[in-house]
Design a protein around this motif. Structure first.
Motif, mmCIF file in Angstrom:
data_model
loop_
_atom_site.group_PDB
_atom_site.id
_atom_site.type_symbol
_atom_site.label_atom_id
_atom_site.label_comp_id
_atom_site.label_asym_id
_atom_site.label_seq_id
_atom_site.Cartn_x
_atom_site.Cartn_y
_atom_site.Cartn_z
ATOM 1 N N ALA A 96 -20.031 5.649 40.277
ATOM 2 C CA ALA A 96 -19.608 5.531 39.063
ATOM 3 C C ALA A 96 -20.681 4.217 38.604
ATOM 4 N N ALA A 97 -21.244 4.078 37.843
ATOM 5 C CA ALA A 97 -22.482 2.675 37.708
ATOM 6 C C ALA A 97 -21.875 1.534 37.847
ATOM 7 N N ARG A 98 -21.594 0.697 38.415
ATOM 8 C CA ARG A 98 -21.153 -0.594 38.388
ATOM 9 C C ARG A 98 -20.834 -1.106 36.417
ATOM 10 N N ASP A 99 -21.753 -0.880 35.820
ATOM 11 C CA ASP A 99 -21.625 -1.085 34.443
ATOM 12 C C ASP A 99 -20.059 -0.407 33.624
ATOM 13 N N ARG A 100 -20.274 0.649 34.187
ATOM 14 C CA ARG A 100 -19.328 1.628 33.588
ATOM 15 C C ARG A 100 -17.892 1.455 34.590
ATOM 16 N N LEU A 101 -17.684 0.374 35.502
ATOM 17 C CA LEU A 101 -15.904 -0.230 36.184
ATOM 18 C C LEU A 101 -15.671 -0.661 34.660
ATOM 19 N N SER A 102 -14.702 -0.764 34.430
ATOM 20 C CA SER A 102 -13.532 -2.167 33.287
ATOM 21 C C SER A 102 -12.173 -1.885 34.170
ATOM 22 N N GLY A 103 -11.724 -2.694 33.751
ATOM 23 C CA GLY A 103 -10.825 -3.018 33.750
ATOM 24 C C GLY A 103 -10.001 -3.093 35.767
ATOM 25 N N ASP A 104 -9.271 -3.270 36.177
ATOM 26 C CA ASP A 104 -8.999 -3.826 37.559
ATOM 27 C C ASP A 104 -8.946 -2.422 38.247
ATOM 28 N N ALA A 105 -10.285 -1.247 38.318
ATOM 29 C CA ALA A 105 -11.151 -1.213 39.270
ATOM 30 C C ALA A 105 -12.553 -1.533 39.276
ATOM 31 N N ALA A 106 -12.942 -2.312 38.068
ATOM 32 C CA ALA A 106 -14.174 -3.885 38.138
ATOM 33 C C ALA A 106 -13.710 -4.738 39.108
ATOM 34 N N SER A 107 -11.774 -4.782 38.674
ATOM 35 C CA SER A 107 -12.021 -6.329 39.480
ATOM 36 C C SER A 107 -11.582 -5.669 41.054
ATOM 37 N N GLN A 108 -11.551 -4.661 41.738
ATOM 38 C CA GLN A 108 -11.127 -4.247 42.683
ATOM 39 C C GLN A 108 -12.654 -4.562 43.391
ATOM 40 N N HIS A 109 -13.332 -4.080 42.544
ATOM 41 C CA HIS A 109 -15.336 -4.077 43.091
ATOM 42 C C HIS A 109 -15.238 -5.664 43.268
ATOM 43 N N ALA A 110 -15.553 -6.154 42.131
ATOM 44 C CA ALA A 110 -15.630 -7.446 42.515
ATOM 45 C C ALA A 110 -15.314 -8.245 43.794
ATOM 46 N N ILE A 111 -13.711 -8.176 44.311
ATOM 47 C CA ILE A 111 -12.733 -8.186 45.236
ATOM 48 C C ILE A 111 -13.860 -7.872 46.259
ATOM 49 N N LEU A 112 -14.217 -6.801 46.369
ATOM 50 C CA LEU A 112 -14.426 -6.436 47.573
ATOM 51 C C LEU A 112 -16.246 -6.883 47.946
ATOM 52 N N GLY A 113 -16.550 -7.172 46.435
ATOM 53 C CA GLY A 113 -18.302 -8.124 46.962
ATOM 54 C C GLY A 113 -17.408 -9.473 47.463
ATOM 55 N N ALA A 114 -17.014 -10.008 46.495
ATOM 56 C CA ALA A 114 -16.451 -10.959 47.201
ATOM 57 C C ALA A 114 -15.724 -11.415 48.784
ATOM 58 N N SER A 115 -15.594 -9.894 49.302
ATOM 59 C CA SER A 115 -14.623 -10.119 50.550
ATOM 60 C C SER A 115 -15.806 -9.871 51.836
ATOM 61 N N GLY A 116 -16.715 -9.005 50.944
ATOM 62 C CA GLY A 116 -17.739 -9.202 51.530
ATOM 63 C C GLY A 116 -17.900 -8.144 52.802
ATOM 64 N N ILE A 117 -17.434 -6.347 51.662
ATOM 65 C CA ILE A 117 -16.857 -5.176 52.305
ATOM 66 C C ILE A 117 -18.083 -4.880 52.186
ATOM 67 N N ASP A 118 -18.718 -3.392 53.116
ATOM 68 C CA ASP A 118 -19.398 -2.952 52.468
ATOM 69 C C ASP A 118 -19.173 -1.994 51.980
ATOM 70 N N GLN A 119 -19.997 -1.757 50.486
ATOM 71 C CA GLN A 119 -20.016 -0.819 49.520
ATOM 72 C C GLN A 119 -21.264 -0.974 48.704
ATOM 73 N N ALA A 120 -21.128 0.188 47.884
ATOM 74 C CA ALA A 120 -22.146 0.913 46.816
ATOM 75 C C ALA A 120 -21.629 1.476 46.095
ATOM 76 N N CYS A 121 -22.594 1.785 44.661
ATOM 77 C CA CYS A 121 -22.891 1.835 43.470
ATOM 78 C C CYS A 121 -22.965 2.900 43.663
ATOM 79 N N TRP A 122 -23.503 4.305 43.496
ATOM 80 C CA TRP A 122 -24.023 5.641 43.712
ATOM 81 C C TRP A 122 -25.504 5.799 43.238
ATOM 82 N N PRO A 123 -25.305 5.298 41.485
ATOM 83 C CA PRO A 123 -26.549 5.300 40.680
ATOM 84 C C PRO A 123 -27.669 4.112 40.719
ATOM 85 N N GLU A 124 -26.599 3.084 41.559
ATOM 86 C CA GLU A 124 -27.909 1.855 41.981
ATOM 87 C C GLU A 124 -28.299 1.898 42.505
ATOM 88 N N ALA A 125 -27.477 2.227 44.672
ATOM 89 C CA ALA A 125 -28.045 2.661 45.212
ATOM 90 C C ALA A 125 -29.285 4.039 45.447
#
Ligand SMILES: NC(=O)C1=CN([C@@H]2O[C@H](COP(=O)(O)OP(=O)(O)OC[C@H]3O[C@@H](n4cnc5c(N)ncnc54)[C@H](O)[C@@H]3O)[C@@H](O)[C@H]2O)[C@@H](O)CC1
Ligand SMILES: [K+]
Length: 242
Positions: A96-125
């Motif tokens: 899902a595109a980053r700007d498509r994530l909302s609510g709790d999913a967006a929160s988890q995406h932000a938490i993973l980013g702050a945790s330095g965990i290897d993550q990517a959104c396919w459309p952006e990557a």
């Protein structure tokens, strides 16, 4: 896992009703329910994926968490964070595109980013447009276990487009997968795939088994099912307890 009380198999409507009541009546943030769901699934996966290993980081199986745009994807983010904290090599890909994530999913995406965990959104990557089968095969080839956080009880129509290609690549790979809540693409009430569905080795079913899990052939998709309790108080489960 709760060894004591377990609700009977529930319909999609019953399940989503419990989720709503838990959030509204109890003022229990859904992020807390999501944390319990993801942590319970991660603990089971750690036992399945690394039964004999303990205490050392080297040699733990590589986990690829595949997340969809909604709260099922959010659950995947929680699973990733706990497995990472236990030393597993973890990668997260959001389909899902980053700007498509909302609510709790967006929160988890932000938490993973702050945790330095290897993550990517396919459309952006990988740029717009459908991922090719070869790209998806290459992605899943780098994992030992897959976590299916694409779609949960929010499934409302046959799986099409990118998510269909991801499900097909997961099934083609033959890699063991843990489905979060239910295998993506499986209709919770009929137990039949809507188009395609993930053929999981194990399904961590939140709150209760789904009605459809008892249907003929459903176990081809669910694999072994375990109910992961997420902290919903008994009062909300009254009437559903076996
Ligand atoms: N609400 C709660 O309190 C909790 C919900 N949890 C999780 O949340 C899930 C439900 O989350 P959501 O309602 O956000 O929905 P999902 O995450 O299941 O689905 C995401 C979105 O995909 C879209 N979609 C539906 N069918 C599709 C298709 N065929 N192809 C492509 N996209 C499709 C819909 O817009 C849906 O909102 C549960 O299955 C469970 O995993 C857990 O975190 C436990 C707590
Ligand atoms: K799923």
């Amino acid at each position: 896992m709760n060894r004591f009380l377990s609700p009977r198999p529930l319909s999609r409507r019953e399940l989503r009703g419990i989720d709503e009541r838990a959030a509204k009546e109890l003022n229990l943030p859904t992020l807390l329910l999501m944390e319990n769901a993801g942590r319970g699934a991660a603990a089971w996966l750690a036992d399945l994926a690394a039964p004999a290993v303990g205490g050392q980081v080297g040699g733990l199986p590589r986990i690829l968490v595949l997340c969809g745009p909604g709260n099922n994807g959010g659950d995947g983010g929680v699973v990733a964070r706990h497995l990472d904290a236990w030393g597993f090599p973890v990668r997260v890909v959001w389909f899902a595109a980053r700007d498509r994530l909302s609510g709790d999913a967006a929160s988890q995406h932000a938490i993973l980013g702050a945790s330095g965990i290897d993550q990517a959104c396919w459309p952006e990557a990988h740029g717009e447009g459908e991922p090719s089968a070869a790209e998806l095969d290459a992605l899943v080839a780098g994992a030992d276990w897959l976590v299916d956080g694409l779609l949960g009880t929010g499934l409302t129509r046959p799986v099409e487009g990118t998510l269909r290609r991801v499900v097909e690549a997961m099934n083609r790979s033959g890699k063991p997968a843990m489905a979060l809540d239910l295998p993506s693409g499986l209709d919770a009430d009929t137990g039949r795939p809507l188009g395609v569905a993930v053929r999981a080795r194990a399904t961590a079913s939140f709150v209760a088994p789904k009605l459809g899990f008892g249907a003929e052939g459903a176990s081809e998709y669910t694999g072994v099912v375990k109910v992961v309790d997420i902290g919903v108080p008994r009062r909300l489960l009254e009437g559903f307890l076996t």
